[in-house]
Scaffold this active site. Structure first.
Site, PDB file in Angstrom:
ATOM      1  N   ASP A  95      -1.859  -1.716  -4.393  1.00  0.00           N
ATOM      2  CA  ASP A  95      -2.309  -0.548  -5.161  1.00  0.00           C
ATOM      3  C   ASP A  95      -1.211  -0.094  -6.127  1.00  0.00           C
ATOM      4  OD1 ASP A  95      -0.513   0.619  -3.397  1.00  0.00           O
ATOM      5  OD2 ASP A  95      -1.982   1.912  -2.418  1.00  0.00           O
ATOM      6  N   LEU A 136       0.853  -1.194   0.000  1.00  0.00           N
ATOM      7  CA  LEU A 136       0.000   0.000   0.000  1.00  0.00           C
ATOM      8  C   LEU A 136       0.881   1.234   0.000  1.00  0.00           C
ATOM      9  CD1 LEU A 136      -2.765  -0.574   2.742  1.00  0.00           C
ATOM     10  CD2 LEU A 136      -3.142  -0.357   0.280  1.00  0.00           C
ATOM     11  N   HIS A 137       0.672   2.117  -0.972  1.00  0.00           N
ATOM     12  CA  HIS A 137       1.438   3.361  -0.944  1.00  0.00           C
ATOM     13  C   HIS A 137       0.736   4.532  -1.619  1.00  0.00           C
ATOM     14  CE1 HIS A 137       2.389   2.199  -5.081  1.00  0.00           C
ATOM     15  NE2 HIS A 137       2.759   3.452  -5.286  1.00  0.00           N
ATOM     16  N   ARG A 138      -0.332   4.294  -2.379  1.00  0.00           N
ATOM     17  CA  ARG A 138      -0.991   5.384  -3.105  1.00  0.00           C
ATOM     18  C   ARG A 138      -1.533   6.429  -2.130  1.00  0.00           C
ATOM     19  NH1 ARG A 138       0.186   5.502  -8.519  1.00  0.00           N
ATOM     20  NH2 ARG A 138       0.418   3.361  -9.220  1.00  0.00           N
TER      21      ARG A 138
END
Length: 378
Positions: A292, A214-216
């Site tokens: 993501d 997860l990084h968006r």
């Protein structure tokens, strides 16, 4: 007696982790004997973790950059401006035949803009991808870079339609395949076994796990969205353990939102960011991947591993139409439904898209050398 033709000098740009996997096969193909090309490498320093940069360059056998701009972090405007200011003197000194940029990070648009203003042709690798979401900074970078480019190399056939709709002539566009998948094929046999990575981290499991990234900003900067995602993922982890290499920015947002307890009570193994070979091994051996990331959607399709994408859209539709990818957004019920389909039915099997055969960089080199020989480079 034949006169030997001078190799065209191509200035290749990387700036962030996703670029490293794309540039490695390009540098190999360009610097191969008889290619007619000579590549030099500029690293903008947009990815400013020196240890991680070194690990990726070493693992992927990327030559050390000829120039490292050392730009570092900042807002989108600050970072883009700093790259432009530092890249211009490099172009003045080197005067390459063309500048090659990859992907959709700030370095991509910044260096393309400087080059075109100085009359130097721009080559864009991974052109024409569109999510339809202009709230994503990467989407803006893609659209603008493609408009500036003289030669556009695409990863999937549908990208040419996107470019044509935006007024870009088809004679500039070449469908060559996916250089990210070149790197995957080249390194798969050397991938670090997941059992080794998990044992090093003290995991109680070595198989049957899901891999999570997860990084968006749309997922991690909104505390409500982040809470909804982590709550559902924590629930999944009680049935299927999750391995979660945590981006530093994501880790900070989790703490700021007061959500650390959700992870501590779950069967989720938190890891620091992983090197390419470690991440490749974790993906290859995973029961499924929840992500993501754009690149991971492609890599899981190439590996045949079910992928559940925690976004509302994708700029890589081929991974859905032909690959193993399912788009679910951030709705808990949709995530759970896709998870159950993987667990109960095995998930999407998918197939290898056209030209995802490990030879994309060689196709690029052949087309570019011919293009330069025809006198269309600077």
């Amino acid at each position: 007696m034949a006169i030997e033709q001078t190799a065209a000098r191509i200035l290749c740009v990387v700036g962030a982790r996703p670029n490293f996997m794309k540039i490695a096969p390009i540098m190999r193909a360009f610097n191969a004997p008889g290619s007619g090309l000579q590549a030099s490498l500029v690293h903008t320093g947009q990815h400013y973790d020196a240890a991680m940069k070194h690990a990726f360059f070493e693992q992927l056998h990327i030559p050390e950059p000829d120039v490292d701009l050392g730009v570092g972090s900042g807002t989108h405007a600050e970072q883009t401006a700093h790259i432009m200011l530092k890249f211009e003197p490099v172009l003045d000194a080197q005067r390459p035949a063309a500048v090659l940029v990859v992907g959709d990070v700030n370095s991509t648009i910044a260096c393309a803009l400087v080059a075109v203003k100085k009359g130097i042709p721009v080559i864009h690798v991974e052109a024409g991808l569109r999510s339809g979401d202009r709230g994503m900074p990467e989407e803006i970078n893609r659209i603008l870079t493609d408009q500036l480019s003289d030669l556009l190399f695409t990863t999937e056939a549908s990208a040419a339609d996107n470019l044509e709709r935006e007024g870009i002539s088809r004679d500039k566009v070449h469908f060559v395949g996916n250089v990210m998948i070149d790197t995957l094929h080249y390194n798969l046999a050397s991938a670090t076994p997941s059992a080794h990575t998990l044992a090093e981290a003290g995991a109680a499991f070595t198989q049957g796990y899901g891999l999570l990234t997860l990084h968006r900003p749309s997922n991690v900067d909104d505390a409500d969205v982040l809470r909804r995602l982590l709550t559902e993922l924590a629930g999944i982890s009680h049935e299927t353990p999750l391995v979660f290499p945590v981006h530093p920015r994501t880790r900070a947002r989790i703490s700021e939102a007061g959500l650390d307890a959700l992870l501590s009570d779950a069967n989720i193994l938190l890891l620091p960011p992983q090197g390419y070979l470690e991440m490749l091994g974790l993906m290859r051996d995973a029961r499924m991947v929840l992500t993501d990331s754009g690149g991971i959607q492609e890599e899981t399709t190439a590996l045949g591993v079910p992928c559940i994408t925690l976004r509302e859209s994708t700029e890589r539709p081929i991974t859905v139409a032909q690959g193993t990818n399912t788009i679910v957004g951030t709705d808990a019920a949709a995530i759970r439904k896709a998870y159950r389909e993987v667990m109960d039915l095995g998930g999407k099997a998918g197939r290898q898209p056209e030209h995802w055969d490990g030879q994309a960089a060689e196709r690029i080199a052949v087309i570019l050398a011919r293009w330069c020989a025809d006198g269309r480079a600077a």
